[in-house]
Write a protein that holds these residues in place. Structure first.
Motif, short mmCIF file in Angstrom:
data_model
loop_
_atom_site.label_atom_id
_atom_site.label_comp_id
_atom_site.label_asym_id
_atom_site.label_seq_id
_atom_site.Cartn_x
_atom_site.Cartn_y
_atom_site.Cartn_z
N PHE A 1 0.86 -1.18 0.00
CA PHE A 1 0.00 0.00 0.00
C PHE A 1 0.90 1.23 0.00
O PHE A 1 1.94 1.23 0.65
CB PHE A 1 -0.83 0.10 1.29
N TYR A 2 0.45 2.26 -0.69
CA TYR A 2 1.09 3.57 -0.51
C TYR A 2 0.01 4.48 0.06
O TYR A 2 -1.00 4.73 -0.59
CB TYR A 2 1.64 4.14 -1.81
N SER A 3 0.19 4.92 1.29
CA SER A 3 -0.76 5.82 1.93
C SER A 3 -0.41 7.26 1.57
O SER A 3 0.65 7.76 1.95
CB SER A 3 -0.71 5.65 3.45
N THR A 4 -1.31 7.90 0.82
CA THR A 4 -1.07 9.30 0.45
C THR A 4 -1.23 10.22 1.65
O THR A 4 -0.62 11.28 1.70
CB THR A 4 -2.02 9.75 -0.68
N PHE A 5 -2.03 9.79 2.63
CA PHE A 5 -2.26 10.63 3.80
C PHE A 5 -1.02 10.76 4.66
O PHE A 5 -0.65 11.86 5.06
CB PHE A 5 -3.42 10.06 4.64
N ASN A 6 -0.34 9.65 4.94
CA ASN A 6 0.85 9.74 5.78
C ASN A 6 2.14 9.44 5.02
O ASN A 6 3.19 9.28 5.62
CB ASN A 6 0.73 8.88 7.04
N ASP A 7 2.05 9.42 3.69
CA ASP A 7 3.23 9.31 2.81
C ASP A 7 4.12 8.13 3.22
O ASP A 7 5.31 8.28 3.45
CB ASP A 7 4.01 10.62 2.82
N ARG A 8 3.50 6.94 3.29
CA ARG A 8 4.26 5.75 3.67
C ARG A 8 3.93 4.59 2.75
O ARG A 8 2.81 4.46 2.25
CB ARG A 8 3.93 5.33 5.10
N VAL A 9 4.91 3.73 2.57
CA VAL A 9 4.72 2.48 1.84
C VAL A 9 4.66 1.37 2.89
O VAL A 9 5.55 1.25 3.73
CB VAL A 9 5.87 2.22 0.85
N ILE A 10 3.61 0.55 2.79
CA ILE A 10 3.34 -0.46 3.81
C ILE A 10 3.15 -1.82 3.13
O ILE A 10 2.33 -1.95 2.23
CB ILE A 10 2.07 -0.11 4.61
N ASP A 11 3.92 -2.79 3.55
CA ASP A 11 3.73 -4.16 3.09
C ASP A 11 2.46 -4.71 3.72
O ASP A 11 2.22 -4.47 4.91
CB ASP A 11 4.95 -4.99 3.52
N ILE A 12 1.65 -5.46 2.98
CA ILE A 12 0.39 -5.91 3.56
C ILE A 12 0.59 -6.87 4.72
O ILE A 12 -0.31 -7.06 5.51
CB ILE A 12 -0.54 -6.56 2.51
N TYR A 13 1.77 -7.45 4.82
CA TYR A 13 2.01 -8.42 5.89
C TYR A 13 2.68 -7.80 7.11
O TYR A 13 3.15 -8.50 7.98
CB TYR A 13 2.82 -9.60 5.36
N GLY A 14 2.76 -6.47 7.15
CA GLY A 14 3.15 -5.85 8.40
C GLY A 14 4.36 -4.94 8.41
O GLY A 14 4.55 -4.21 9.35
N LYS A 15 5.19 -4.97 7.38
CA LYS A 15 6.39 -4.15 7.42
C LYS A 15 6.09 -2.76 6.88
O LYS A 15 5.43 -2.61 5.88
CB LYS A 15 7.50 -4.79 6.59
N VAL A 16 6.57 -1.75 7.57
CA VAL A 16 6.54 -0.39 7.02
C VAL A 16 7.87 -0.20 6.31
O VAL A 16 8.93 -0.33 6.90
CB VAL A 16 6.37 0.66 8.14
N LEU A 17 7.80 0.07 5.03
CA LEU A 17 9.03 0.08 4.23
C LEU A 17 9.63 1.47 4.10
O LEU A 17 10.84 1.61 4.00
CB LEU A 17 8.73 -0.49 2.85
N ILE A 18 8.82 2.49 4.08
CA ILE A 18 9.35 3.85 3.96
C ILE A 18 8.55 4.74 4.91
O ILE A 18 7.37 4.65 4.99
CB ILE A 18 9.22 4.40 2.53
#
Length: 117
Positions: A100-117
């Motif tokens: 996922f890329y959250s435009t609200f908090n400007d983060r890339v999130i792996d669906i299995y739990g890791k926050v990548l950026i």
């Protein structure tokens, strides 16, 4: 791509994500199911890994935004993975990452739990 009785295995995998407890009912009911969606971004890396990225514009001030996105949209991304792999079946392509890329908090999130950026 039409998923019909010729692609019953793919249909069953998709139904398992979409309907969870209603899968058997949907199969027995002989219903036509229309899935409408767009993969926002599909990336092929230099080492032939494939990634699907889905942009999310949800606004949430909770500290658990990542968990909310995973809870609400993981099945959508898993459905995209199933469909993409089915479409690309002849090339034997497998998706390695769902993000996922959250435009609200400007983060890339792996669906299995890791926050990548």
């Amino acid at each position: 791509m039409a998923i019909d009785e010729k692609n019953e295995a793919a249909l069953n995998r998709i139904l398992s994500f979409l309907f969870k407890d209603e899968t058997k009912l949907a199969e027995k009911g002989n219903k036509t199911i229309l899935i409408n969606g767009t993969m926002d971004l599909v990336i092929q890396s230099e080492n032939d890994n494939w990634t699907i990225v889905d942009y999310k514009t949800d606004i949430c001030f909770s500290k658990d935004m990542d968990r909310k996105l995973r809870r609400d949209y993981t099945s959508q991304l898993e459905g995209y993975k199933i469909l993409f792999e089915e479409i690309m079946r002849e090339k034997n392509i497998k998706v390695d990452n769902l993000l996922f890329y959250s435009t609200f908090n400007d983060r890339v999130i792996d669906i299995y739990g890791k926050v990548l950026i």
